[in-house]
Design a protein around this motif. Structure first.
Motif, PDB file in Angstrom:
ATOM      1  N   ARG A 154       0.727  -1.379   0.002  1.00  0.00           N
ATOM      2  CA  ARG A 154      -0.103  -0.012  -0.112  1.00  0.00           C
ATOM      3  C   ARG A 154       0.952   1.370   0.028  1.00  0.00           C
ATOM      4  NH1 ARG A 154      -3.292  -3.052   4.453  1.00  0.00           N
ATOM      5  NH2 ARG A 154      -2.717  -1.837   5.814  1.00  0.00           N
ATOM      6  N   TYR A 186      -0.120  -9.523  14.078  1.00  0.00           N
ATOM      7  CA  TYR A 186      -1.331  -8.862  14.865  1.00  0.00           C
ATOM      8  C   TYR A 186      -1.730  -9.821  15.705  1.00  0.00           C
ATOM      9  CZ  TYR A 186      -0.543  -4.384  12.238  1.00  0.00           C
ATOM     10  OH  TYR A 186      -0.129  -3.293  11.571  1.00  0.00           O
ATOM     11  N   ASP A 195      -1.610  -9.182   4.310  1.00  0.00           N
ATOM     12  CA  ASP A 195      -2.825  -9.541   5.042  1.00  0.00           C
ATOM     13  C   ASP A 195      -3.379 -10.831   4.441  1.00  0.00           C
ATOM     14  OD1 ASP A 195      -2.408  -7.239   6.924  1.00  0.00           O
ATOM     15  OD2 ASP A 195      -3.647  -6.105   5.596  1.00  0.00           O
ATOM     16  N   HIS A 219      -2.073 -10.800  10.011  1.00  0.00           N
ATOM     17  CA  HIS A 219      -1.206  -9.926   9.355  1.00  0.00           C
ATOM     18  C   HIS A 219       0.293 -10.416   9.661  1.00  0.00           C
ATOM     19  CE1 HIS A 219       0.776  -5.739   9.069  1.00  0.00           C
ATOM     20  NE2 HIS A 219       1.527  -6.448  10.009  1.00  0.00           N
ATOM     21  N   HIS A 273       3.256  -2.400   5.276  1.00  0.00           N
ATOM     22  CA  HIS A 273       2.373  -2.195   4.143  1.00  0.00           C
ATOM     23  C   HIS A 273       3.077  -1.386   3.179  1.00  0.00           C
ATOM     24  CE1 HIS A 273      -0.501  -5.469   4.822  1.00  0.00           C
ATOM     25  NE2 HIS A 273      -0.851  -4.806   6.094  1.00  0.00           N
ATOM     26  N   HIS A 296      -8.203 -11.577   9.659  1.00  0.00           N
ATOM     27  CA  HIS A 296      -7.072 -11.905   8.751  1.00  0.00           C
ATOM     28  C   HIS A 296      -5.832 -12.283   9.469  1.00  0.00           C
ATOM     29  CE1 HIS A 296      -6.508  -7.421   9.080  1.00  0.00           C
ATOM     30  NE2 HIS A 296      -5.221  -7.827   8.865  1.00  0.00           N
TER      31      HIS A 296
HETATM   32 ZN   LIG Z   1      -1.836  -5.651   7.582  1.00  0.00          ZN
END
Ligand SMILES: [Zn+2]
Length: 229
Positions: free
Chosen positions: A115, A167, A135, A182, A128, A180
């Motif tokens: 990202r 996470y 993810d 991570h 990211h 999800h």
């Molecule tokens: Zn993430």
């Protein structure tokens, strides 16, 4: 572009003004704990969707899997050529090992790979934005949305290496996850060996600098073994 072709690497300081303002090479950004991190500068330039699909980073991960975004990404960065930080290959290597220990295919979510700093989910620094986080919403046929399943795969990922962070299960977006897994490697940047770091400043020449990554060792060996092909 076929598997055997080189991937073009660019110094993002040499890209046009709009791309530089979106990718912010070398700029400092703060994470959620107010620590400062320097954004990556060297990117793979992906010329087309076809290339994104055909370029393999590891046997089971193509470059496209880390480039899936929707309208949350800046429109210019959804156009080809696309730009992905060179550290993504390191992430793919870890995910390849994660896939092996999970014993099933690993699916990166849309907006779950690279990202840019301009992405709507990039409110503060996260790996990211370095191309070093993924993810994962599905492993094999298992959808990752229960605490039991997420904790099981978090443990599996963290057992791979102390480089890997996940996470914990929870409902606070950005530091926990409830739908999800991570996986990230932290703020890793890669300076490709083909790049010369002689100049740190923005370009002073009109001629852009770029390099092509060396062909993989295995491909070179294959070329030697069958010179006629
Ligand atoms: Zn993430």
């Amino acid at each position: 572009m076929s598997d055997g072709e080189s991937i073009k690497i660019v110094d993002a300081f040499d890209l046009d003004d709009e791309l530089r303002s979106l990718l912010k090479p070398g700029e400092m950004v703060r994470d959620a704990d107010n620590r400062r991190h320097r954004l990556p500068r060297y990117f793979y330039e992906v010329p087309s969707h076809q290339a994104a699909v055909s370029i393999r980073l590891t046997p089971h991960f193509g470059l496209n899997e880390f480039a899936l975004v929707d309208l949350k990404e800046a429109p210019r960065l959804q156009e080809f050529p696309r730009y992905i930080p060179c550290a993504v290959r390191v992430l793919a290597f870890y995910l390849e090992h994660f896939r092996a220990s999970a014993g099933a295919s690993v699916h990166v979510a849309v907006n779950g790979g690279y990202r840019s700093p301009a992405h709507k989910m990039s409110t503060h620094a996260t790996p990211h934005m370095w191309g070093t986080a993924a993810d994962i919403y599905r492993i094999g046929t298992t959808i990752l949305k229960t605490q039991e399943v997420i904790e099981k795969f978090n443990d599996l990922a963290e057992q791979l290496s102390d480089d890997v962070t996940t996470y914990p299960y929870g409902h606070l977006t950005g530091s926990t996850a409830d739908d999800h897994v991570h996986i990230d490697l932290g703020y890793v940047t890669v300076v490709p060996r083909e790049i010369s770091e002689d100049r740190m400043e923005v370009p002073q020449e009109s001629r852009p600098r770029f390099a092509f990554e060396e062909r993989r060792r295995r491909e070179r060996r294959a070329a030697v073994e069958s010179p006629e092909s």
